[in-house]
Design an enzyme around this catalytic site. Sequence first.
Site, PDB file in Angstrom:
ATOM      1  N   GLY A   1      46.990   9.925 -56.189  1.00 56.10           N
ATOM      2  CA  GLY A   1      46.544  10.329 -57.523  1.00 56.10           C
ATOM      3  C   GLY A   1      47.689  10.438 -58.512  1.00 56.10           C
TER       4      GLY A   1
ATOM      5  N   ASP B   1      53.696   2.898 -50.142  1.00 57.73           N
ATOM      6  CA  ASP B   1      52.583   3.714 -49.642  1.00 57.73           C
ATOM      7  C   ASP B   1      52.110   3.124 -48.314  1.00 57.73           C
ATOM      8  OD1 ASP B   1      50.653   5.887 -51.374  1.00 57.73           O
ATOM      9  OD2 ASP B   1      49.798   5.084 -49.510  1.00 57.73           O
TER      10      ASP B   1
ATOM     11  N   LEU C   1      56.615   6.258 -44.784  1.00 56.67           N
ATOM     12  CA  LEU C   1      57.864   6.944 -45.111  1.00 56.67           C
ATOM     13  C   LEU C   1      58.409   7.718 -43.918  1.00 56.67           C
ATOM     14  CD1 LEU C   1      57.235  10.259 -45.621  1.00 56.67           C
ATOM     15  CD2 LEU C   1      55.992   9.280 -47.530  1.00 56.67           C
TER      16      LEU C   1
ATOM     17  N   GLY D   1      52.802  11.784 -48.631  1.00 59.35           N
ATOM     18  CA  GLY D   1      52.546  12.751 -47.573  1.00 59.35           C
ATOM     19  C   GLY D   1      51.130  13.281 -47.665  1.00 59.35           C
TER      20      GLY D   1
ATOM     21  N   SER E   1      48.515  15.918 -48.914  1.00 57.95           N
ATOM     22  CA  SER E   1      48.535  16.676 -50.164  1.00 57.95           C
ATOM     23  C   SER E   1      47.568  17.859 -50.165  1.00 57.95           C
ATOM     24  CB  SER E   1      48.224  15.733 -51.331  1.00 57.95           C
ATOM     25  OG  SER E   1      46.939  15.183 -51.176  1.00 57.95           O
TER      26      SER E   1
ATOM     27  N   SER F   1      54.918  22.018 -54.276  1.00 66.27           N
ATOM     28  CA  SER F   1      53.570  22.377 -54.742  1.00 66.27           C
ATOM     29  C   SER F   1      53.509  23.866 -55.053  1.00 66.27           C
ATOM     30  CB  SER F   1      52.548  22.047 -53.646  1.00 66.27           C
ATOM     31  OG  SER F   1      51.280  22.607 -53.969  1.00 66.27           O
TER      32      SER F   1
ATOM     33  N   HIS G   1      51.423  25.555 -53.886  1.00 68.16           N
ATOM     34  CA  HIS G   1      50.971  26.188 -52.644  1.00 68.16           C
ATOM     35  C   HIS G   1      52.140  26.652 -51.755  1.00 68.16           C
ATOM     36  CE1 HIS G   1      46.920  25.513 -53.826  1.00 68.16           C
ATOM     37  NE2 HIS G   1      47.234  24.255 -54.129  1.00 68.16           N
TER      38      HIS G   1
ATOM     39  N   TYR H   1      50.071  23.532 -45.176  1.00 64.42           N
ATOM     40  CA  TYR H   1      50.524  22.608 -46.235  1.00 64.42           C
ATOM     41  C   TYR H   1      51.578  23.286 -47.116  1.00 64.42           C
ATOM     42  CZ  TYR H   1      50.214  20.254 -50.798  1.00 64.42           C
ATOM     43  OH  TYR H   1      50.508  19.648 -51.996  1.00 64.42           O
TER      44      TYR H   1
ATOM     45  N   SER I   1      48.529  21.667 -61.015  1.00 64.55           N
ATOM     46  CA  SER I   1      47.388  20.769 -60.774  1.00 64.55           C
ATOM     47  C   SER I   1      47.532  19.577 -61.698  1.00 64.55           C
ATOM     48  CB  SER I   1      46.066  21.470 -61.089  1.00 64.55           C
ATOM     49  OG  SER I   1      45.802  22.466 -60.160  1.00 64.55           O
TER      50      SER I   1
END
Length: 268
Positions: free
Chosen positions: A13, A33, A53, A74, A76, A112, A114, A141, A170
Amino acid sequence: MVERILITGAAGGVGTLMRPRLARPGRVLRLLDLHPLPEPGPGERVELVTGSLTDPVTMAAACRDVDAIIHLGGISREDAWDRVLAANIDGTHTVLAAACEAGISRVVLASSNHAAGFREFDTGDPEGIAGESFPRPDTYYGVSKAAVEALGSLYHSRFGMDVLCLRIGSCFERPADLRGLSMWLSPDDGARLFEACLAAERPGFQVLWAVSDNTRRVVSLRAAEALGYRSRDDAERYAGEIDTDPALAPKYIGGAFCETPLGKPNPL
Ligand code: NAI
Ligand code: 15L
């Protein structure tokens, strides 16, 4: 001189949003990718690499003649520990080791929100939560993103590489919900921040919040702005389309990730 930037996870994305926005005269984007990428459009200067990767041989070849890396690839979202470990922690180690071996001195790592998902929204600090605040992961994650930051720090301290870790909020075309009004990174601001990370003179190692200058922002942009980032977007322009009932306000910045079962793939 041709500037060549390797973008891992380029079919995802964020990579798809950045591909047109990071195109510049005199710049080649090398896009890597697991999944095949759309062929270049007319005049587009891209090189496509299909591969993992996590594979040192693939990464060594992908790093050849590259000036800087934007590492987006990776897993996400939340997933099983061994999968997150392999893709995000081992994977980032492979990317950094290949970059170092190839003499690439600038790497931008997608961390992130997160990594710090259990930070409370309401800190009472008008400046907002600092980038280099200690990680408070909300998921496996999120732990992997804290490890991504730690690996970046290691490669800076050991080998002098400039490593910028972006705690992305985001990044989508538009904010999805009430939390998004605080955490949104508009795609255009995302590109502005990546450009600032690529252009800064000897930034060293830094952890930066990557959000737009949203009216409801709760994380600090001080470090990103010191690097040269200037946000021009504000999620508030979408507030009229979003249910802003305060009862929907999450307690923690990680939102629903703070409640998702650990290790179970989540659709968020
Ligand atoms: P995404 O899931 O859409 O894209 C990730 C891409 O990485 C996919 O195209 C996938 O095929 C690729 N990938 C996975 N494993 C790979 C491997 N072993 N080798 C090569 N490619 C591999 O994720 P998205 O949304 O584009 O996010 C990009 C990065 O930014 C991720 O690291 C994510 O954790 C981070 N991020 C994204 C946020 C967002 O709002 N989109 C927010 C915070 C962080
Ligand atoms: C992330 O880290 C994810 O990669 C992305 O898909 C969104 O869930 C984002 O965080 C978010 O918090 O909105």
